[in-house]
Design an enzyme around this catalytic site. Structure first.
Site, PDB file in Angstrom:
ATOM      1  N   HIS A 458       0.815  -1.209   0.000  1.00  0.00           N
ATOM      2  CA  HIS A 458       0.000   0.000   0.000  1.00  0.00           C
ATOM      3  C   HIS A 458       0.852   1.263   0.000  1.00  0.00           C
ATOM      4  CE1 HIS A 458      -3.995  -1.957   1.413  1.00  0.00           C
ATOM      5  NE2 HIS A 458      -3.873  -1.926   0.118  1.00  0.00           N
ATOM      6  N   ARG A 565     -12.555  -1.728 -24.584  1.00  0.00           N
ATOM      7  CA  ARG A 565     -12.594  -3.161 -24.905  1.00  0.00           C
ATOM      8  C   ARG A 565     -13.164  -3.925 -23.714  1.00  0.00           C
ATOM      9  NH1 ARG A 565      -7.413  -1.479 -26.550  1.00  0.00           N
ATOM     10  NH2 ARG A 565      -7.117  -1.465 -28.826  1.00  0.00           N
ATOM     11  N   ARG A 601     -17.517  -0.622 -26.414  1.00  0.00           N
ATOM     12  CA  ARG A 601     -17.750  -1.682 -27.387  1.00  0.00           C
ATOM     13  C   ARG A 601     -18.367  -2.888 -26.693  1.00  0.00           C
ATOM     14  NH1 ARG A 601     -12.806  -4.002 -30.807  1.00  0.00           N
ATOM     15  NH2 ARG A 601     -12.295  -5.020 -28.827  1.00  0.00           N
ATOM     16  N   GLU A 695     -15.293  -3.343 -39.811  1.00  0.00           N
ATOM     17  CA  GLU A 695     -14.168  -4.260 -39.667  1.00  0.00           C
ATOM     18  C   GLU A 695     -14.087  -5.287 -40.794  1.00  0.00           C
ATOM     19  OE1 GLU A 695     -13.527  -5.234 -35.162  1.00  0.00           O
ATOM     20  OE2 GLU A 695     -15.680  -5.133 -35.521  1.00  0.00           O
ATOM     21  N   ASN A 718      -7.571  -2.766 -37.859  1.00  0.00           N
ATOM     22  CA  ASN A 718      -6.809  -4.002 -37.682  1.00  0.00           C
ATOM     23  C   ASN A 718      -7.530  -5.188 -38.323  1.00  0.00           C
ATOM     24  OD1 ASN A 718      -5.150  -2.342 -36.215  1.00  0.00           O
ATOM     25  ND2 ASN A 718      -5.774  -3.119 -34.226  1.00  0.00           N
ATOM     26  N   ASP A 719      -8.800  -5.402 -37.928  1.00  0.00           N
ATOM     27  CA  ASP A 719      -9.560  -6.499 -38.520  1.00  0.00           C
ATOM     28  C   ASP A 719      -9.889  -6.217 -39.980  1.00  0.00           C
ATOM     29  OD1 ASP A 719      -9.791  -8.645 -36.759  1.00  0.00           O
ATOM     30  OD2 ASP A 719     -11.315  -7.639 -35.561  1.00  0.00           O
ATOM     31  N   ARG A 729      -3.253 -11.413 -39.061  1.00  0.00           N
ATOM     32  CA  ARG A 729      -2.246 -10.455 -38.588  1.00  0.00           C
ATOM     33  C   ARG A 729      -1.340 -11.046 -37.523  1.00  0.00           C
ATOM     34  NH1 ARG A 729      -7.128  -7.841 -36.072  1.00  0.00           N
ATOM     35  NH2 ARG A 729      -6.910  -7.934 -33.816  1.00  0.00           N
ATOM     36  N   CYS A 766     -10.499   3.666 -34.911  1.00  0.00           N
ATOM     37  CA  CYS A 766      -9.992   3.219 -33.611  1.00  0.00           C
ATOM     38  C   CYS A 766      -8.938   2.135 -33.739  1.00  0.00           C
ATOM     39  CB  CYS A 766     -11.137   2.727 -32.719  1.00  0.00           C
ATOM     40  SG  CYS A 766     -12.027   1.315 -33.403  1.00  0.00           S
TER      41      CYS A 766
END
Length: 836
Positions: A458, A565, A601, A695, A718-719, A729, A766
């Site tokens: 702590h 996420r 999301r 996507e 990305n997708d 990927r 994003c």
């Protein structure tokens, strides 16, 4: 009339018998667990010292406890610090609940393995019982063979025995609760649970992994060692049993919110034990980073002498009254959130029924209140020290802190909490308690250097909240650092430099000032609203996966969250997160964002994110199967719970919902119908915005048809890239070719952006391309007005956007669509770099 019985304990192993005083661990030598003897073994076999029932066998197999028919507990702990071996070198022969006979084999251990890795091979054999126990005879110091008489003890009165739970009656209820807390049930959540438990008349018992505890006892709950994902069985007996069970569920959700609201803790690290010597070079000590940073200053040494207490009391009435007065003289629960929560957890120990009960018992035996309180606290510390979870073991400093605070109230002794720091002080000490740090002047404190300590203690959390660089585990050599010595603290690389040359110290001072100024400038610049060189507003948001991410993002200048996420709540656990747990997390993120937008999301699980509690049909190609919105609509019970939690976040309207893996308008319609139904049920006053993730090529090409059903689009590059190029990927051979600058991917992003601009709706990005310097001008040129990136990329992204003009970006974006490869696009953007 009390019963007196005798018990003979036989040596459980062969070796050299010695008093506990010779054991190199204060828990045993200080008799915190009880009295007994120790054996330095020469044979790696442990046998039962008497008849009895096995009560505990830690997972690592380094210890075993036996309870005799008379209720006496006998602990055999093989070696010192052997818990850190994680079972290496140990083989257990028995299990908890098993009845054994004297001389029966309990466990084996590899002497060679332990000799190399353990602090000591000394094996304490300790006895304890709830009623009076005294050792009549002991084996003398010297050689001993297994089975020889080790001790003869006398038990006065009826020793406590295990109480089996009675059958449930009409007022008894049971339920199961999964532990949502990343670090399990430690001080703060235990304090919250006990607070709620004490508000009800019901008798509450919590059980996990074969151990049970009174829910009104902070110490007992901590000693359970309940970890993240463990399922606790809660039993309530009494007229208000149902309400008490609900209160404990709410307490866990509240504990989760509080845990998430604290600064991110350092990565788990063992409690740093001071080595005999830690120098790695002349004038340099090597330690462990608890809070990263760089500082210079002069050593300010703090030494804490243990508060002296007398063993003999002045009568039960006098000592009991003194104890109650001291217990009620509480520390004010004030200060910043982090400080309030930690102090609040400490104060719960003063209401702990087990600590109070042990103290009262010791007072009744003729001891002083101070001696009794210390004895009770040290027994609890010893229990925590046996746990395998390093974070729970490091909670012992909380108990030491509250021990000290009550003893100060009892004795009136002045403590180092009144320690005055000189300007630019580097605090040097063996260890530091949270209350001592909280009493220091932050403006005078440059850094903290400790001989021992723990990275997850702590006091380390408090230091992180105060942004004080902190090194721990510097060893006993730190004691040789004189007060006033010039120090350079590199708490990023784990080094402490002592009395450097004048030139070296001056250089370090210059570096510290430059780092401080640079951080101040970066923080100030990143907090400003983001606009292009010609004034067009571009919102820079952050992709988040935790509350710690949200705190970091706000500090880095995020203007909101463009992608939360939520799957981090669903994976790596045995049961789905309940509504209360999800709400606690979402609300904690919203609180950290302090009114900024939160794009949440919906559960993006399935495919490459399987769930243990969600059996999926066999899929030859999971990436093309049940994942994203498909999984959510397939298991609408999970979706229903998540939507309810999201709709309850306050303030109303801060949350926008983002739907993953959309390929069809009907998917959006199904979610919208659920949202409308739940909104009416919850009495929501504002319509919540829905967005679709782009996507897949299908979603990009259907953007114009999707837009009437949603309020915004968010491109997940990305997708989109891997589905467009048909390349995984994560594939080791193909990952370098999965490039979002490929013209095919750019054309899909441009098409989706153009459709959004034509519909007058926001289009955001994003995915990783949002932080790619080569792609930023293209995205802005196509009409993207929101970029969401990892927190660390925000300052650089804002600087780049401020150097761009929209007209120039539009020209570059149009030209890029005519190129033939990702390499050509990257080369063109490098050529154009620096041109507004």
């Amino acid at each position: 009339m009390s019963r007196v019985s005798n018990l003979i304990l036989r040596a459980p192993l062969e070796g050299w018998c010695a008093p506990l005083d010779d054991v190199p661990d204060a828990v045993f030598s200080g008799r915190m667990l009880g009295d007994g003897l120790a054996i330095d073994p020469t044979v790696g076999v442990v046998t039962a010292p008497c008849d009895g029932i096995i009560t505990t066998v830690p997972a690592g197999g380094h210890a075993v406890s036996i309870r005799t028919a008379g209720g006496v507990d006998v602990l055999i702990h093989v070696g010192i610090d052997t818990v850190q071996l994680g079972g290496r070198g140990f083989t257990t022969r028995v299990a908890a609940g098993q009845r054994v006979r004297s001389g029966e084999e309990l466990l084996k251990f590899d002497l060679e393995v332990l000799a190399r890795a353990a602090k000591s091979l000394f094996t304490p054999i300790v006895i304890s019982a709830e009623s009076g126990v005294s050792i009549v005879t002991r084996h003398p110091t010297g050689a001993i063979r297994a089975g020889e008489v080790l001790m003869q003890i006398t038990v006065n009165g009826a020793a406590a025995t295990a109480v089996e739970a009675s059958a449930t009656d009409a007022d008894s209820l049971s339920g199961s609760i999964a532990v949502p807390l990343r670090h399990g049930i430690h001080a703060r959540p235990a304090a919250l649970l006990t607070q709620r438990a004490r508000a009800y008349g019901a008798e509450l018992t919590i059980s996990v992994r074969g151990k049970s505890a009174n829910a009104r006892s902070v110490v007992a709950l901590m000693a359970l060692g309940a970890r993240h994902g463990d399922v606790m069985r809660v039993t309530a007996r009494g007229g208000d049993a149902a309400a008490a069970l609900r209160a404990l569920e709410d307490a866990l959700a509240e504990a989760l919110r509080l845990e998430l609201s604290l600064p991110a803790e350092a990565s788990p690290a063992p409690a740093a034990r001071a080595p005999a010597s830690a120098p790695v070079a002349a004038g340099v000590l090597c330690g462990v980073t608890a809070v990263a940073g760089f500082a210079v200053g002069r050593a300010a040494r703090m030494q804490r002498a243990e508060i002296r207490v007398t063993e003999a009391g002045q009568g039960v009435e006098h000592e009991s009254a003194a104890f109650e007065r001291a217990r009620l003289a509480r520390t004010a629960n004030e200060g910043p959130t982090t400080r309030r929560e930690l102090v609040g957890a400490h104060l719960e120990f003063l209401e702990d029924p087990e600590l109070i009960s042990r103290t009262v018992e010791e007072i009744a035996r003729g001891h002083s209140a101070g001696f009794a309180w210390r004895h009770a606290v040290r027994q609890s510390i010893a229990a925590l020290e046996t746990l395998e979870d390093v974070r729970l073991r490091q909670r012992a400093d909380d108990l030491l802190d509250i021990e000290s605070q009550l003893l100060v109230a009892l004795t009136g002794e002045t403590r180092p909490a009144n320690f005055k720091l000189p300007a630019g002080a580097v605090l040097v000490a063996d260890d530091l308690l949270p209350s001592e740090l909280m009493a220091l002047d932050r403006d005078q404190l440059a850094a903290i250097c400790l001989a021992g300590g723990g990275a997850t203690s702590h006091v380390a959390i408090l230091a992180a909240a105060l942004d004080v660089p902190m090194l721990i585990g510097l060893g006993t050599a730190l004691r040789q650092v004189p007060a006033g010595a010039q120090l350079i603290v590199d708490a990023t690389h784990g080094e402490l430099q002592i009395d450097p040359t004048a030139a070296g110290f001056a250089q370090a001072e210059s570096r510290a000032r430059a780092l401080h100024a640079e951080r101040a400038r970066a923080r100030a610049a990143a907090q400003r609203e983001c606009r292009t060189h010609d004034g067009t507003r571009i919102e820079v948001f952050a992709n988040l996966g935790s509350v710690a991410d949200a705190q970091a993002a706000v500090g880095a200048g995020a203007e909101g969250c463009g992608l939360l996420r939520t799957e981090f709540l669903f994976i790596d656990r045995e049961t789905a997160p309940a509504e209360a747990e999800q709400l606690a997390v979402y609300q904690a993120v919203a609180d950290a964002l302090a009114g900024r937008p939160l794009v949440l999301r919906l559960m993006d699980v399935g495919g490459d994110k399987p769930l243990a509690y969600l059996p999926m049909p066999r899929e030859d190609n999971p990436a093309l199967g049940l994942r994203g919105i498909r999984t959510a609509l397939w298991r609408q019970d999970l979706l229903h719970t998540q939507l309810r939690a999201a709709l309850r976040v306050t303030p109303s309207g801060i949350v926008r919902l983002l739907l993953p893996m959309i390929t069809d308008v009907s998917e959006i319609a199904a979610v919208r119908a659920l949202v409308n139904e739940l909104s009416a049920e919850l009495g929501a006053r504002r319509r919540i915005e829905l967005g679709a993730m782009i996507e897949t090529p299908a979603a990009a090409l259907m953007a114009a048809q999707i837009l009437p059903a949603v309020d915004f689009l968010s491109i997940g590059s990305n997708d989109l890239t891997q589905y467009t190029l048909a390349m995984d990927r994560g594939h080791p051979e193909l990952a370098r070719r999965v490039d979002a600058l490929h013209p095919a991917v750019l054309k899909l992003m441009a098409a989706a952006s153009a459709a959004s601009v034509a519909a007058g709706k926001l289009v955001a990005v994003c995915g990783g391309v949002a932080a790619d310097a080569a792609a930023i001008p293209l995205l802005i040129g196509w009409g993207v007005r929101e970029l969401s990136v990892v927190p660390g990329a925000i300052p650089a992204l804002k600087r780049q956007i401020g150097s761009l003009s929209v007209s120039r970006c539009e020209a570059l974006a149009a030209r890029a669509l005519q190129l033939g490869s990702a390499g050509e696009v990257a080369q063109q953007m490098r050529y154009e770099e620096g041109t507004p």
